[in-house]
Design an enzyme around this catalytic site. Structure first.
Site, short mmCIF file in Angstrom:
data_model
loop_
_atom_site.label_atom_id
_atom_site.label_comp_id
_atom_site.label_asym_id
_atom_site.label_seq_id
_atom_site.Cartn_x
_atom_site.Cartn_y
_atom_site.Cartn_z
N GLU A 93 25.56 36.86 17.67
CA GLU A 93 26.34 36.25 18.75
C GLU A 93 25.73 34.95 19.23
OE1 GLU A 93 27.09 38.84 22.04
OE2 GLU A 93 27.45 40.51 20.67
N CYS A 334 24.54 39.57 26.63
CA CYS A 334 23.80 39.96 25.42
C CYS A 334 24.36 41.10 24.58
CB CYS A 334 22.40 40.39 25.81
SG CYS A 334 21.53 39.15 26.67
N1 SAH Z 1 14.40 39.29 24.40
C1 SAH Z 1 14.44 38.20 25.32
C2 SAH Z 1 15.69 37.37 25.29
C3 SAH Z 1 17.01 38.07 25.18
S1 SAH Z 1 17.72 38.80 26.59
C4 SAH Z 1 14.15 38.70 26.73
O1 SAH Z 1 14.03 39.88 26.92
O2 SAH Z 1 13.99 37.88 27.62
C5 SAH Z 1 18.10 37.51 27.70
C6 SAH Z 1 18.05 37.93 29.16
O3 SAH Z 1 19.18 38.76 29.51
C7 SAH Z 1 16.84 38.76 29.49
O4 SAH Z 1 16.32 38.37 30.74
C8 SAH Z 1 17.40 40.16 29.55
O5 SAH Z 1 16.55 41.02 30.23
C9 SAH Z 1 18.74 39.91 30.21
N2 SAH Z 1 19.72 40.97 30.05
C10 SAH Z 1 19.92 41.81 29.04
N3 SAH Z 1 20.91 42.68 29.28
C11 SAH Z 1 21.38 42.37 30.49
C12 SAH Z 1 22.41 42.92 31.32
N4 SAH Z 1 23.13 43.96 30.93
N5 SAH Z 1 22.60 42.34 32.52
C13 SAH Z 1 21.86 41.28 32.93
N6 SAH Z 1 20.88 40.74 32.20
C14 SAH Z 1 20.63 41.26 31.00
#
Ligand code: SAH
Length: 344
Positions: A93, A334
């Site tokens: 994505e 994500c």
């Molecule tokens: N692996 C990396 C980058 C990908 S996730 C990381 O963990 O930072 C990108 C951001 O989106 C991260 O801060 C993650 O914790 C957040 N994220 C993932 N799922 C989410 C959700 N359902 N709601 C809000 N933020 C989310």
């Protein structure tokens, strides 16, 4: 057979390859410009190369391209979400967001993810493989070609943990900031990590000038370990020590991401504890109302909770922003589109 991945080569590596074939150096500049400045997806489009050379390149090298499987456009804010197909049956994505300052692209760095954060859709279906530097570039080049507009900012915040694909991500960063290619400033790039501590030290020593975002999401190990398994390997103290090293080494402020989940990490006590932990750090806190993912049970914090949490942090001297939710009508957070595709 795995054909050589020519788009992942730096300019110098491409030049060495071209001259080793007995070809003049300027051919390397031409090829590099087609690949990275014009962002083409085939050798046949490289019009100023002799046909024989185009055919030879076609035989020996592969352009790992993304092709658009699904494109969703948000009616409310112009966010565009792409589900790309890489190899048959492999999906990644990518989201393009429209801001006042330009177009920002959020790219995936892995197919799937090993980290297993409990609120995130990216780990659903597990980890498949690392993305090549060329594939991360292609995510951007493909979106740019489709939109007919230049992308100015990049966030490595899509599916995957960028610091768990360190070598390819670093190479990607070098290529995407190269002035002979897309020439995006490091200042316009953010990398988000769940906290792979040894790689934060490595990244700090590279002095790249990008923005490091750290997904913190909790003020203490108890809550964080419940949400993010990575915290059982590197706890908050160790993570914040690495963050302090990062800011000292680079003089760059860290952005802490904090997903607000109703009844889990959004109490006044959590805000006080977070403020105490981050006290004196060169940082900024970004509060994100959790995006409800179909497969997960978490709910967004209430608006008044969010406000109160943010007030406590500010009163304790922290800079706080609340993330604007973009593309909610198109499942833009994500891994949601990929997860849906993988289940069909
Ligand atoms: N692996 C990396 C980058 C990908 S996730 C990381 O963990 O930072 C990108 C951001 O989106 C991260 O801060 C993650 O914790 C957040 N994220 C993932 N799922 C989410 C959700 N359902 N709601 C809000 N933020 C989310």
């Amino acid at each position: 057979m795995n054909q050589a991945d020519i788009r992942s080569l730096t300019f110098e590596e491409l030049q060495a390859l071209i001259t080793s074939r007995g070809l003049p150096k300027f051919r390397a500049a031409q090829i590099y410009s087609w690949l990275h400045e014009k962002g083409v997806g085939s050798f046949s489009e490289m019009q100023n190369l002799p046909k024989s050379l185009r055919e030879a390149l076609e035989q020996e090298y592969k352009l790992y391209n993304c092709s658009i499987d699904t494109k969703l456009c948000s009616e409310s804010d112009g966010t565009v979400k792409y589900l790309y197909e890489l190899q048959p049956g492999e999906y990644a994505e990518c989201v393009v967001m429209r801001y006042k300052y330009g177009l920002s692209v959020c790219i995936s760095t892995q197919l799937g993810c090993k980290m297993g954060c409990s609120f995130c859709a990216s780990a659903i279906g597990g980890f498949r493989r690392q993305l090549r530097s060329s594939e991360m570039l292609s995510e951007i080049y493909t979106a740019q070609a489709d939109l007919g507009e230049r992308i100015s900012h990049i966030v490595l915040m899509g599916t995957g943990e960028p610091l768990d694909n360190y070598e390819n991500v670093l190479r990607f960063l070098r290529l995407v900031t190269d002035e002979r290619g897309l020439n995006i400033s490091m200042r316009h790039i953010s990398l988000s990590t769940c906290g792979i501590v040894p790689r934060i030290y490595d990244l700090a020593k590279e002095h790249l000038g990008l923005t490091l975002s750290v997904s913190l999401h909790a003020p203490n190990d108890e809550i964080r370990s419940g949400l993010m398994p990575v915290n059982r390997t590197w706890g908050i103290d160790e993570l914040l020590r690495a963050c302090r090293f990062y800011t000292k080494e680079t003089s760059r402020r860290i952005s802490f991401e904090y997903t607000m989940i109703d009844g889990v990490n959004d109490s006044d006590a959590c805000a006080e504890e977070l403020a105490a932990r981050l006290h004196g750090m060169l940082c900024h806190v970004n509060l994100i109302p959790v995006n409800t993912v179909r497969e997960k049970q978490y709910q967004k914090s209430r608006a008044d909770r969010l406000r109160r949490f943010s007030e406590i942090l500010e009163k304790r001297g922290l800079t706080v922003t609340v993330r604007r939710t973009l593309g909610e009508d198109i499942n833009a957070s994500c891994g949601q589109l990929r997860a849906a595709k993988m289940q069909t």
